[in-house]
Design an enzyme around this catalytic site. Structure first.
Site, PDB file in Angstrom:
ATOM      1  N   ASP A  32     -26.324 -19.950  16.506  1.00  0.00           N
ATOM      2  CA  ASP A  32     -26.224 -21.309  17.046  1.00  0.00           C
ATOM      3  C   ASP A  32     -27.329 -22.217  16.502  1.00  0.00           C
ATOM      4  OD1 ASP A  32     -25.134 -23.311  18.562  1.00  0.00           O
ATOM      5  OD2 ASP A  32     -26.098 -22.704  20.436  1.00  0.00           O
ATOM      6  N   GLY A  33     -27.003 -23.492  16.388  1.00  0.00           N
ATOM      7  CA  GLY A  33     -28.012 -24.488  16.013  1.00  0.00           C
ATOM      8  C   GLY A  33     -27.801 -25.106  14.642  1.00  0.00           C
ATOM      9  N   GLY A  35     -25.705 -27.443  13.625  1.00  0.00           N
ATOM     10  CA  GLY A  35     -25.557 -28.900  13.669  1.00  0.00           C
ATOM     11  C   GLY A  35     -26.900 -29.587  13.880  1.00  0.00           C
ATOM     12  N   THR A  78     -13.201 -20.082  21.025  1.00  0.00           N
ATOM     13  CA  THR A  78     -11.955 -20.744  21.466  1.00  0.00           C
ATOM     14  C   THR A  78     -12.255 -22.176  21.919  1.00  0.00           C
ATOM     15  OG1 THR A  78     -12.328 -19.548  23.533  1.00  0.00           O
ATOM     16  CG2 THR A  78     -10.591 -18.715  22.125  1.00  0.00           C
ATOM     17  N   GLU A  79     -13.490 -22.433  22.306  1.00  0.00           N
ATOM     18  CA  GLU A  79     -13.865 -23.773  22.772  1.00  0.00           C
ATOM     19  C   GLU A  79     -14.233 -24.708  21.609  1.00  0.00           C
ATOM     20  OE1 GLU A  79     -15.038 -20.880  24.197  1.00  0.00           O
ATOM     21  OE2 GLU A  79     -13.607 -21.117  25.843  1.00  0.00           O
ATOM     22  N   ASN A  80     -14.490 -24.141  20.443  1.00  0.00           N
ATOM     23  CA  ASN A  80     -14.910 -24.979  19.309  1.00  0.00           C
ATOM     24  C   ASN A  80     -13.797 -25.889  18.770  1.00  0.00           C
ATOM     25  OD1 ASN A  80     -17.229 -22.470  18.050  1.00  0.00           O
ATOM     26  ND2 ASN A  80     -17.683 -24.296  19.240  1.00  0.00           N
ATOM     27  N   ARG A  83     -14.149 -29.749  19.054  1.00  0.00           N
ATOM     28  CA  ARG A  83     -15.019 -30.547  18.165  1.00  0.00           C
ATOM     29  C   ARG A  83     -14.161 -31.513  17.342  1.00  0.00           C
ATOM     30  NH1 ARG A  83     -20.072 -26.860  16.250  1.00  0.00           N
ATOM     31  NH2 ARG A  83     -20.516 -26.061  18.319  1.00  0.00           N
ATOM     32  N   ARG A 200     -29.325 -14.682  20.470  1.00  0.00           N
ATOM     33  CA  ARG A 200     -28.798 -16.043  20.360  1.00  0.00           C
ATOM     34  C   ARG A 200     -29.909 -16.916  19.811  1.00  0.00           C
ATOM     35  NH1 ARG A 200     -24.641 -19.608  23.843  1.00  0.00           N
ATOM     36  NH2 ARG A 200     -24.701 -21.408  22.478  1.00  0.00           N
ATOM     37  N   ARG A 206     -27.325 -19.089  27.134  1.00  0.00           N
ATOM     38  CA  ARG A 206     -26.021 -18.789  27.720  1.00  0.00           C
ATOM     39  C   ARG A 206     -25.195 -17.947  26.753  1.00  0.00           C
ATOM     40  NH1 ARG A 206     -26.218 -24.462  27.275  1.00  0.00           N
ATOM     41  NH2 ARG A 206     -25.354 -25.156  25.278  1.00  0.00           N
ATOM     42  N   ILE A 207     -24.107 -17.390  27.318  1.00  0.00           N
ATOM     43  CA  ILE A 207     -23.267 -16.468  26.535  1.00  0.00           C
ATOM     44  C   ILE A 207     -22.122 -17.205  25.860  1.00  0.00           C
ATOM     45  CG2 ILE A 207     -21.764 -14.439  26.730  1.00  0.00           C
ATOM     46  CD1 ILE A 207     -23.621 -13.300  28.763  1.00  0.00           C
TER      47      ILE A 207
HETATM   48  C1  IPE Z   1     -21.224 -20.714  20.518  1.00  0.00           C
HETATM   49  O1  IPE Z   1     -21.943 -21.851  20.171  1.00  0.00           O
HETATM   50  C2  IPE Z   1     -20.157 -20.458  19.508  1.00  0.00           C
HETATM   51  C3  IPE Z   1     -20.600 -20.087  18.180  1.00  0.00           C
HETATM   52  C4  IPE Z   1     -21.834 -19.899  17.774  1.00  0.00           C
HETATM   53  C5  IPE Z   1     -19.561 -19.891  17.216  1.00  0.00           C
HETATM   54  P1  IPE Z   1     -21.570 -23.295  20.761  1.00  0.00           P
HETATM   55  O2  IPE Z   1     -22.535 -24.235  20.165  1.00  0.00           O
HETATM   56  O3  IPE Z   1     -20.135 -23.569  20.551  1.00  0.00           O
HETATM   57  O4  IPE Z   1     -21.824 -23.083  22.324  1.00  0.00           O
HETATM   58  P2  IPE Z   1     -22.232 -24.132  23.432  1.00  0.00           P
HETATM   59  O5  IPE Z   1     -21.279 -25.286  23.317  1.00  0.00           O
HETATM   60  O6  IPE Z   1     -23.634 -24.555  23.170  1.00  0.00           O
HETATM   61  O7  IPE Z   1     -22.119 -23.369  24.721  1.00  0.00           O
HETATM   62  C1  IPE Z   2     -23.128 -22.885  15.575  1.00  0.00           C
HETATM   63  O1  IPE Z   2     -23.846 -24.051  15.374  1.00  0.00           O
HETATM   64  C2  IPE Z   2     -21.917 -22.784  14.668  1.00  0.00           C
HETATM   65  C3  IPE Z   2     -20.628 -22.991  15.355  1.00  0.00           C
HETATM   66  C4  IPE Z   2     -20.445 -23.147  16.628  1.00  0.00           C
HETATM   67  C5  IPE Z   2     -19.460 -23.042  14.506  1.00  0.00           C
HETATM   68  P1  IPE Z   2     -23.442 -25.387  16.100  1.00  0.00           P
HETATM   69  O2  IPE Z   2     -22.425 -26.095  15.276  1.00  0.00           O
HETATM   70  O3  IPE Z   2     -23.035 -25.119  17.501  1.00  0.00           O
HETATM   71  O4  IPE Z   2     -24.796 -26.203  16.070  1.00  0.00           O
HETATM   72  P2  IPE Z   2     -25.439 -27.015  17.282  1.00  0.00           P
HETATM   73  O5  IPE Z   2     -25.540 -26.081  18.434  1.00  0.00           O
HETATM   74  O6  IPE Z   2     -24.523 -28.164  17.549  1.00  0.00           O
HETATM   75  O7  IPE Z   2     -26.760 -27.427  16.763  1.00  0.00           O
HETATM   76 MG    MG Z   3     -24.071 -24.943  19.227  1.00  0.00          MG
END
Ligand code: IPE
Ligand code: IPE
Ligand code: MG
Length: 267
Positions: A32-33, A35, A78-80, A83, A200, A206-207
């Site tokens: 994560d992170g 973006g 599944t929530e992505n 975006r 993470r 969180r999970i």
């Molecule tokens: C979890 O990260 C999913 C992946 C890393 C693929 P998210 O960025 O989607 O999770 P939330 O929205 O912070 O819970």
């Molecule tokens: C994780 O990084 C990758 C995916 C969920 C695909 P993010 O895209 O969630 O990056 P942040 O959390 O917005 O920084």
């Molecule tokens: Mg993220």
């Protein structure tokens, strides 16, 4: 392959602090992170996703060096899908592009790659390359990489419940036979133990619907580092931290030798 020197700020070699006998066999990672990393640099979020792929490649290498056998990484939840379409499309294209580019190397290194999740909504070209990559590498046994795409822990549990309900209604099994073992046999990841460690990145605690069943007793390590900045050093830190944990599984092994009744709790 031996671990190279990984020096921290106090000039300690982290690789010397790893107990090779206690390296987790299976590590799950919420990468994560991406973006935020790009935004901080004034770049489009997509740059973070690209850099994230390089980091994954490095972490796979280090995992192998350490003797870890399986990585299960969260690449798309599944929530992505919520975006912006542009970002979702970019990620889907990136998966195809990276697979196409890397699959020969993955195979040569005797890594088996599996995609975990509902592949249904993905475009045909991605489904095709996923299927050919899985069949090309299916007999490899050095290392297993599970990539979770369009994966959700709740959806997986519901799917298992539905499968078992169908088997009950067809008479294949009796409802009284439903137990953890049978439940396990319907999960998307088969034949490997649950992750001993969940990492993470990006400081989120969180999970996010990842491996809800399998993480029941995993140790959780939160790294403050954004995934594109994660590296061997940060990974070794996570493993050293894991190795210092007392995994009790509900037992009391870690209590001091005094008997329960003698402890001040009861005095
Ligand atoms: C979890 O990260 C999913 C992946 C890393 C693929 P998210 O960025 O989607 O999770 P939330 O929205 O912070 O819970
Ligand atoms: C994780 O990084 C990758 C995916 C969920 C695909 P993010 O895209 O969630 O990056 P942040 O959390 O917005 O920084
Ligand atoms: Mg993220």
């Amino acid at each position: 392959m031996s671990l190279g020197k990984i020096i921290d700020k106090k000039n300690n070699d982290l690789s010397k602090r790893i107990d090779k006998q206690k390296v987790p066999e299976h590590i799950a990672i919420i990468m994560d992170g991406n973006g935020r990393w790009a935004t901080k640099k004034g770049l489009p979020r997509t740059y973070g996703h690209r850099k994230g792929v390089d980091v994954l490649k490095e972490i796979i290498k280090v995992s192998k060096k350490l003797g870890c056998k399986t990585l299960t990484v969260y690449a798309f939840s599944t929530e992505n899908w919520t975006r912006p379409k542009k970002e979702v499309d970019f990620l889907i294209n990136l998966f195809s592009e990276v697979l196409r580019k890397e699959i020969e190397d993955i195979h040569e290194e005797s890594t088996k790659i599996k995609f975990i999740g509902d592949l249904g909504p993905f475009p045909e070209n991605l489904k095709k390359i996923i299927s050919s990559s899985e069949s090309l590498t299916r007999n490899n046994n050095e290392f297993l990489l599970n990539v979770c795409v369009n994966y959700g822990g709740r959806q997986e549990i519901v799917k298992v419940a539905k499968q078992l309900a169908l088997k009950c209604s067809s008479g294949e099994i009796n409802p009284n036979e439903v137990n953890e073992e049978l439940f396990n046999s319907e999960l998307l990841i088969q034949g490997i133990k649950d992750p001993e460690l969940l990492i993470r990145t990006s400081g989120e605690k969180r999970i996010s619907n990842f491996l809800l069943w399998q993480l029941a007793y995993s140790e959780i390590y939160i790294s403050e580092v954004l995934w594109p900045d994660f590296n061997e050093f940060e990974f070794l830190k996570a493993i050293i931290d894991y190795q210092s944990r007392d995994r009790r599984f509900g037992g009391i092994e870690s209590l001091p030798k005094e008997s329960f009744e003698d402890s001040q709790y009861f005095s």
